[in-house]
Scaffold this motif. Structure first.
Motif, PDB file in Angstrom:
ATOM      1  N   GLY A 260       0.814  -1.216   0.000  1.00 32.79           N
ATOM      2  CA  GLY A 260       0.000   0.000   0.000  1.00 32.79           C
ATOM      3  C   GLY A 260       0.841   1.257   0.000  1.00 32.79           C
TER       4      GLY A 260
ATOM      5  N   ALA B 272       2.093   1.663  -3.485  1.00 28.06           N
ATOM      6  CA  ALA B 272       0.997   2.093  -4.355  1.00 28.06           C
ATOM      7  C   ALA B 272       0.705   3.571  -4.171  1.00 28.06           C
ATOM      8  N   ALA B 273       0.697   4.032  -2.924  1.00 28.21           N
ATOM      9  CA  ALA B 273       0.444   5.452  -2.667  1.00 28.21           C
ATOM     10  C   ALA B 273       1.544   6.310  -3.278  1.00 28.21           C
TER      11      ALA B 273
ATOM     12  N   THR C 137       1.118   6.446  -7.012  1.00 27.48           N
ATOM     13  CA  THR C 137      -0.005   7.308  -7.419  1.00 27.48           C
ATOM     14  C   THR C 137       0.488   8.724  -7.624  1.00 27.48           C
TER      15      THR C 137
ATOM     16  N   GLN D 194       1.091  14.278  -5.205  1.00 29.60           N
ATOM     17  CA  GLN D 194       0.716  14.738  -3.880  1.00 29.60           C
ATOM     18  C   GLN D 194       0.662  16.258  -3.816  1.00 29.60           C
TER      19      GLN D 194
ATOM     20  N   MET E  52      -8.957  10.058  -8.910  1.00 28.80           N
ATOM     21  CA  MET E  52      -8.040   9.470  -7.943  1.00 28.80           C
ATOM     22  C   MET E  52      -8.198   7.953  -7.882  1.00 28.80           C
ATOM     23  N   ALA E  53      -9.455   7.472  -7.924  1.00 26.48           N
ATOM     24  CA  ALA E  53      -9.694   6.026  -7.859  1.00 26.48           C
ATOM     25  C   ALA E  53      -9.027   5.309  -9.027  1.00 26.48           C
TER      26      ALA E  53
ATOM     27  N   ALA F  51      -6.389   6.349 -10.839  1.00 32.74           N
ATOM     28  CA  ALA F  51      -4.933   6.405 -10.683  1.00 32.74           C
ATOM     29  C   ALA F  51      -4.465   5.462  -9.574  1.00 32.74           C
ATOM     30  N   SER F  52      -5.230   5.390  -8.506  1.00 38.85           N
ATOM     31  CA  SER F  52      -4.862   4.527  -7.387  1.00 38.85           C
ATOM     32  C   SER F  52      -4.935   3.052  -7.774  1.00 38.85           C
ATOM     33  N   GLN F  53      -5.979   2.686  -8.523  1.00 38.58           N
ATOM     34  CA  GLN F  53      -6.120   1.295  -8.949  1.00 38.58           C
ATOM     35  C   GLN F  53      -4.952   0.872  -9.824  1.00 38.58           C
TER      36      GLN F  53
ATOM     37  N   ALA G  67      -2.004   2.187  -9.780  1.00 42.75           N
ATOM     38  CA  ALA G  67      -0.807   2.148  -8.942  1.00 42.75           C
ATOM     39  C   ALA G  67      -0.759   0.865  -8.114  1.00 42.75           C
ATOM     40  N   TRP G  68      -1.912   0.429  -7.593  1.00 43.88           N
ATOM     41  CA  TRP G  68      -1.961  -0.819  -6.830  1.00 43.88           C
ATOM     42  C   TRP G  68      -1.578  -2.016  -7.711  1.00 43.88           C
TER      43      TRP G  68
END
Length: 221
Positions: free
Chosen positions: A139, A142-143, A146, A149, A159-160, A162-164, A166-167
């Motif tokens: 995590g 992944a953060a 992403t 910041q 954001m969802a 980009a986060s997915q 990145a994960w």
């Protein structure tokens, strides 16, 4: 019925004995260096059940000298300083790039203790920053992947997505590099230890760096 903020504030108690134990602190027995005492106090906070004792308030200032503060995670503390991490392009990263001096404040209410640290900040070598990042959780990677910041966010959906992504990359590439990820190290000029006292005779011990080593002095509460 609306809550009255002032009444709510007056109803709260500091250091409720049901959840807080105020241990005695004799500053004459303190070790010669602040790192040794910090390590003792940190271990005591963990043993006492303090929630997230490794979180710390980080204060920086911008190019105009205006202050800012936020909560970060302590990544380490040794003879080279107290370490935390962020993107170089984040708000705190930009602040530290312009004014490389900061302050940290730990608060462990379960023991009525604070530790305040301030001094110049430098960046660790990139290899060390990447090694520190990859030793952390998926995590955390992944953060970091992403990124972006402190930039303006168009929507939570953006954001969802980009986060997915990145994960997915963090899981498939656990050693994926994040060039902007920076490990900062605060080398203290001063470290203050505060021990709360039920009779309000709080103990404040300050270590101050001098050319001859660490000077210790008591402060009025």
């Amino acid at each position: 019925m609306a809550t009255d903020l002032h009444e709510l504030l007056r109803s709260l108690r500091v250091w409720d004995p049901q959840v807080t134990r105020l241990p005695p602190f004799d500053p004459t027995t303190a070790p010669d260096t602040p790192l040794s005492l910090f390590t003792e106090w940190f271990a005591a906070a963990v043993a006492a059940g303090q929630t997230e004792p490794h979180t710390v308030s980080l204060a920086t200032s911008d190019e105009s000298g205006l202050p800012d503060v936020r909560i970060v995670m302590l990544h380490g503390a040794d003879e080279t300083g107290w370490s935390f991490a962020s993107h170089a392009g984040s708000r705190k990263g930009r602040h530290l790039g312009a004014r490389p001096y900061a302050a940290l404040c730990f608060y462990w209410p379960v023991l009525g203790r604070q530790v305040r640290v301030r001094g110049p900040v430098s960046s660790a070598p990139s290899e060390e920053a990447q090694s520190d990042l990859h030793a952390r959780s998926t995590g955390a990677l992944a953060a970091a992947l992403t990124g972006r910041q402190s930039e303006i966010l168009g929507s939570v959906e953006e954001m969802a997505r980009a986060s997915q992504a990145a994960w997915e990359r963090a899981r498939s590439e656990p050693e994926a590099p994040v060039p902007s990820w920076t490990l900062y190290r605060l080398r203290p000029d001063e470290v203050e230890f505060f021990q709360g006292d039920e009779a309000r005779r709080h103990v404040r011990l300050r270590y101050r760096s001098t050319a001859q080593g660490w000077a210790r002095e008591l402060l009025w509460p």
